[in-house]
Enzyme design. Structure first.
Site, PDB file in Angstrom:
ATOM      1  N   LYS A 151      -0.668   4.815   4.703  1.00 22.78           N
ATOM      2  CA  LYS A 151      -1.675   3.590   5.416  1.00 22.78           C
ATOM      3  C   LYS A 151      -0.948   3.266   6.552  1.00 22.78           C
ATOM      4  CE  LYS A 151      -4.095  -0.595   4.730  1.00 22.78           C
ATOM      5  NZ  LYS A 151      -5.413   0.034   5.154  1.00 22.78           N
ATOM      6  N   HIS A 185       0.759  -1.135   0.107  1.00 23.19           N
ATOM      7  CA  HIS A 185      -0.016  -0.146   0.059  1.00 23.19           C
ATOM      8  C   HIS A 185       0.921   1.104  -0.018  1.00 23.19           C
ATOM      9  CE1 HIS A 185      -3.161  -2.859   1.261  1.00 23.19           C
ATOM     10  NE2 HIS A 185      -3.998  -1.810   0.814  1.00 23.19           N
TER      11      HIS A 185
END
EC number: 1.17.1.8
Length: 257
Positions: free
Chosen positions: A148, A144
């Protein structure tokens, strides 16, 4: 193409939505989608510095916060008799079990928890559970964007838990050298490896190893727009849901026999 009109308890009236986490990426997407819809309206957008009491009077609370505060947001909504749609990661099986016990005393309310609003991601996870009983070596690599804050991702945790359930008869996966930190974090015996890097949005690979072969189930997200259809489905379903509902697949009724 997979389509669904959604479960029979999808609401058809205008729903006012309190968006908690409105200033984040998903919060901005949700605000745009709600503003563009005919059956939803924004009750209020709440940021990290705003009091949670501002949710009062809403028909639905949409939680798009972070794992550290998500349970508090859900609790505040239930205290006020408001159903919740959770789009925040970090809801493990243990957390969901605690919530489910509380919901027994709230038969008129529902909480829908969606680890990933992407249809493609849901289908990739479903495919992974179908393969799970046939391979003893299974690992997950999820990647990600650098912003995140949680790892493993909620999608990876959910995938691993479903793989574990699918292997109830076969037993745990083979994960040699699991005591070494570089081997990842095990969830339901499945090692998960997390990347947080610039240039990425979201990607997950579930890798199955067999004798002389491997199979890879891969899903990559290139745009937040991939979450739009699932988010709208969740917003419309949540007011009529009862108890705890986990996963976009339940809303799409993909598990119907």
């Amino acid at each position: 193409m997979v389509t669904s009109s959604g479960p029979s308890w999808v609401s058809s009236s205008i729903t006012s939505v309190a968006i908690v986490g409105a200033s984040g990426r998903m919060g901005r997407l949700a605000t745009r989608l709600i503003d563009d819809s005919d059956d939803l309206r924004v009750h209020i957008g709440i940021g990290s510095s705003d009091p949670i009491e501002l949710i009062e009077g809403a028909d639905l609370v949409l939680d798009l916060t972070v794992p550290a505060v998500s349970q508090e947001v859900v609790g505040a909504a239930l205290d006020r008799g408001i159903p919740v749609l959770v789009g925040t990661s970090g809801w493990t099986a243990e957390r969901i079990a605690v919530l489910a016990r509380r919901m027994v005393g709230l038969p008129e309310l529902g909480v829908i928890i969606v680890p990933n609003f992407s249809l493609g991601s849901v289908l990739a996870t479903l495919a992974s559970t179908m393969l799970a009983p046939y391979f003893d070596s299974i690992e997950i690599v999820e990647a990600h964007h650098e912003g995140k804050v949680d790892s493993p991702s909620g999608t990876a945790i959910r995938t691993a838990e479903l793989i574990g359930a699918a292997r109830a008869d076969a037993g745990p996966v083979a994960a040699p050298h699991a005591d070494q930190r570089a081997r990842g974090q095990q969830v339901a015996s499945v090692p998960i490896h997390s990347l947080r890097m610039s240039g990425l949005l979201a990607q997950q690979d579930v890798i199955f190893g067999g004798v002389g072969e491997t199979v890879r189930i891969s899903h990559e997200t290139f745009s937040d727009d991939s979450y739009a259809a699932g988010l709208l489905l969740g917003l419309r379903a949540a007011p009529g849901a009862r108890g705890v509902v986990v996963g976009l697949d339940k809303l799409l009724e993909l598990n119907r026999s």
